[in-house]
Design an enzyme around this catalytic site. Structure first.
Site, mmCIF file in Angstrom:
data_model
loop_
_atom_site.group_PDB
_atom_site.id
_atom_site.type_symbol
_atom_site.label_atom_id
_atom_site.label_comp_id
_atom_site.label_asym_id
_atom_site.label_seq_id
_atom_site.Cartn_x
_atom_site.Cartn_y
_atom_site.Cartn_z
ATOM 1 N N HIS A 106 0.875 -1.178 0.000
ATOM 2 C CA HIS A 106 0.000 0.000 0.000
ATOM 3 C C HIS A 106 0.918 1.235 0.000
ATOM 4 O O HIS A 106 2.024 1.185 0.553
ATOM 5 C CB HIS A 106 -0.840 -0.048 1.279
ATOM 6 C CG HIS A 106 -1.923 0.972 1.367
ATOM 7 N ND1 HIS A 106 -1.688 2.266 1.751
ATOM 8 C CD2 HIS A 106 -3.249 0.881 1.124
ATOM 9 C CE1 HIS A 106 -2.830 2.930 1.757
ATOM 10 N NE2 HIS A 106 -3.798 2.117 1.373
ATOM 11 N N ASP B 138 3.068 -4.347 8.216
ATOM 12 C CA ASP B 138 1.877 -3.512 8.021
ATOM 13 C C ASP B 138 0.674 -4.431 8.216
ATOM 14 O O ASP B 138 0.338 -5.233 7.337
ATOM 15 C CB ASP B 138 1.920 -2.907 6.612
ATOM 16 C CG ASP B 138 0.604 -2.210 6.238
ATOM 17 O OD1 ASP B 138 -0.399 -2.391 6.957
ATOM 18 O OD2 ASP B 138 0.590 -1.521 5.201
ATOM 19 N N GLN C 6 -4.464 -4.978 7.156
ATOM 20 C CA GLN C 6 -5.444 -5.951 6.648
ATOM 21 C C GLN C 6 -5.348 -7.299 7.362
ATOM 22 O O GLN C 6 -6.034 -8.244 6.970
ATOM 23 C CB GLN C 6 -5.263 -6.155 5.135
ATOM 24 C CG GLN C 6 -5.457 -4.898 4.316
ATOM 25 C CD GLN C 6 -6.891 -4.361 4.350
ATOM 26 O OE1 GLN C 6 -7.833 -5.066 4.709
ATOM 27 N NE2 GLN C 6 -7.063 -3.105 3.989
ATOM 28 N N LYS D 288 -10.532 -0.070 10.747
ATOM 29 C CA LYS D 288 -10.749 -1.268 9.935
ATOM 30 C C LYS D 288 -11.100 -2.465 10.810
ATOM 31 O O LYS D 288 -11.348 -3.558 10.322
ATOM 32 C CB LYS D 288 -9.491 -1.591 9.127
ATOM 33 C CG LYS D 288 -9.161 -0.569 8.047
ATOM 34 C CD LYS D 288 -7.993 -1.050 7.214
ATOM 35 C CE LYS D 288 -7.275 0.047 6.486
ATOM 36 N NZ LYS D 288 -7.980 0.554 5.314
ATOM 37 N N CYS E 223 -4.772 2.422 -3.669
ATOM 38 C CA CYS E 223 -3.514 2.955 -3.105
ATOM 39 C C CYS E 223 -2.355 1.983 -3.317
ATOM 40 O O CYS E 223 -1.463 1.868 -2.461
ATOM 41 C CB CYS E 223 -3.637 3.285 -1.626
ATOM 42 S SG CYS E 223 -4.843 4.560 -1.296
HETATM 43 N N1 7TS Z 1 -1.806 -0.632 4.667
HETATM 44 C C1 7TS Z 1 -2.707 -1.405 4.034
HETATM 45 C C2 7TS Z 1 -2.340 -2.803 3.632
HETATM 46 C C3 7TS Z 1 -3.987 -0.899 3.802
HETATM 47 O O1 7TS Z 1 -4.893 -1.674 3.185
HETATM 48 C C4 7TS Z 1 -4.305 0.425 4.212
HETATM 49 C C5 7TS Z 1 -5.631 1.056 3.905
HETATM 50 C C6 7TS Z 1 -3.331 1.168 4.871
HETATM 51 C C7 7TS Z 1 -2.087 0.602 5.071
HETATM 52 C C8 7TS Z 1 -3.584 2.541 5.371
HETATM 53 O O2 7TS Z 1 -4.462 2.539 6.433
HETATM 54 P P1 7TS Z 1 -4.941 3.912 7.103
HETATM 55 O O3 7TS Z 1 -5.960 3.491 8.085
HETATM 56 O O4 7TS Z 1 -3.746 4.539 7.729
HETATM 57 O O5 7TS Z 1 -5.493 4.750 5.990
HETATM 58 N N2 7TS Z 1 -6.312 0.475 2.826
HETATM 59 C C9 7TS Z 1 -7.391 0.997 2.196
HETATM 60 C C10 7TS Z 1 -8.041 0.327 1.160
HETATM 61 O O6 7TS Z 1 -7.703 -0.770 0.720
HETATM 62 N N3 7TS Z 1 -9.065 1.095 0.729
HETATM 63 O O7 7TS Z 1 -9.096 2.213 1.458
HETATM 64 C C11 7TS Z 1 -8.062 2.165 2.374
#
Ligand code: 7TS
Length: 409
Positions: free
Chosen positions: A122, A199, A202, A225, A363
């Protein structure tokens, strides 16, 4: 017993309609919905306990401090962290990775050093390292993925070497549904005296996670999430590594003593929690962790695995469709494409049926280039989704196909 009907009753938003149809929410990789228990906790916090924690001796300040620190204990227990001081609250995965890239990366990387990432990161586990590499002269290296979306571990073995200072990798992909062998990567990193960052955006919400058995040095995840409010997430770090690091943000609470010309730092975790935190959200995250624990992460994983496999099977039966990612050992994330239809058009037509999926590059622009596409359509499941919803998704896709088929002819 895992009773999905009962679970759904805990989520008020799931009973709303979209375009006159029951909402089928399949965009959980972007953010999850929230159970009433979390919503009630936020209201309870503001209605009864709101104060600035750690800073007052009055009753409310003590209660706010207690609730804030209880959440830390809960998150620590949730990921198998022995020492809750090693859990730092942040705004989410993105901020957690930036914290490491600034507070560890800027101090420890120099010219000749390498940070090893993968092709499927990501942007939030890529751009912070690009910035750190630019500032320090370190180089980024990338473990390629095989055509089925799994990591090429032979290449990983070759890439991780004596110049490697950090390996950082998604635990589970937000596009492909792949679960990466981060334990093996951690071993390769440590054999070369490098650190391992995971990371967990997910994985934290979907898989049982134990930072000790993963063998990593840092683990990042986002509260929103995993049933929690927006604006909160965490970084877990091995205490001795966090102790050795300089602060990320400066300000109130992260200091021990401040003089006009210098300051000294507070102990963990406060050294990394400058200023007034998202207190209510942290408290809400604690309630989310309670909810997940009550269901059991093993049960949640099992439920989502079944849904993911069922969706994969149903999609595979559809002629001409491309499904990205491995056919087995996947999470509840399924990316796909229909011939001659742009993913945005698919998600727009599905929205008319009340079905919320995501389309775009998610992303992950470098991964899209590797797949040879500009975008994919993505359905992502969570603990409250049902097989009937997979069927509704399939009906909606079928309808979209017919619409575009008629349009094309
Ligand atoms: N890493 C992964 C693997 C992710 O899927 C996401 C967000 C992030 C980092 C960033 O997370 P945040 O909470 O700091 O924004 N992924 C997604 C997605 O797949 N669609 O919208 C956000």
């Amino acid at each position: 017993m895992y009773d999905v009907k009962e679970i759904r009753d805990d989520f008020p938003i799931l009973s709303r309609e979209v375009n006159g149809k029951p909402l089928v929410y399949l965009d959980n990789a972007a953010t999850s919905q929230k159970p009433r228990r979390v919503l009630d906790k936020l209201a309870e916090y503001y209605e009864l306990h709101n104060a600035n924690p750690h800073r007052g001796v009055h009753r409310l300040a003590e209660e706010a401090t207690m609730m804030f620190e209880e959440s830390r204990e809960k998150v620590a227990g949730f990921i198998g962290a022995e020492d809750s001081r090693s859990v730092i609250f942040t705004r989410g995965t993105t901020e957690s990775i930036n914290l490491v890239a600034y507070a560890w990366g800027r101090r420890n990387l120099r010219e000749g050093d390498e940070v090893v990432l993968t092709e499927s990161e990501h942007h939030s586990n890529l751009v912070p390292w690009q910035l750190a590499a630019r500032d320090t002269g370190a180089k980024l290296r990338f473990i390629p993925i095989r055509d089925d979306g799994t990591l090429d571990m032979d290449e990983a073995e070759k890439l991780i070497g004596e110049n490697t200072k950090l390996v950082s990798c998604i635990h589970a992909s937000n596009v492909l549904g792949t679960v990466n062998p981060v334990e093996a990567l951690a071993e390769m990193a440590h054999a070369n005296d490098a650190l391992m960052m995971v990371d967990g955006a997910q994985s934290g919400p979907h898989l049982p996670v134990d930072v000790a058995s993963l063998g990593c040095d840092f683990f990042a995840a986002s509260g929103h999430k995993m049933l929690g409010p927006t604006g909160v997430g965490f970084l877990w770090g091995r205490p001795e590594v966090l102790d050795s690091m300089e602060p990320f943000l400066g300000g109130g609470e992260m200091i021990r003593e401040v003089h006009l010309d210098h300051s000294t730092w507070n102990d963990l975790p406060h050294k990394f929690e400058a200023g007034t935190m998202n207190v209510a959200q942290v408290v809400g995250l604690g309630a989310a962790v309670d909810y997940l624990n009550a269901l059991g992460m093993e049960n949640i994983r099992e439920h989502e695995k079944k849904l993911g496999e069922y969706a994969y099977r149903r999609l595979s039966d559809m002629e001409g469709i491309t499904i990205y990612g491995p056919s087995e050992d996947r999470t509840g994330v399924v990316s796909f494409a229909l011939p001659d239809v742009h993913p945005h058009d698919i998600s727009q037509l599905l929205d008319e049926e009340g079905v919320a999926i995501r389309s775009g590059h998610h992303c992950c622009q470098p991964l899209m280039r590797r797949l040879g596409v500009a975008a994919t359509a993505r359905a992502s499941f969570y603990l409250y989704n049902t097989e009937e919803e997979v069927d509704l998704l399939m009906d909606a896709i079928q309808k979209a196909r017919e619409f575009f088929g008629a349009f094309a002819s």
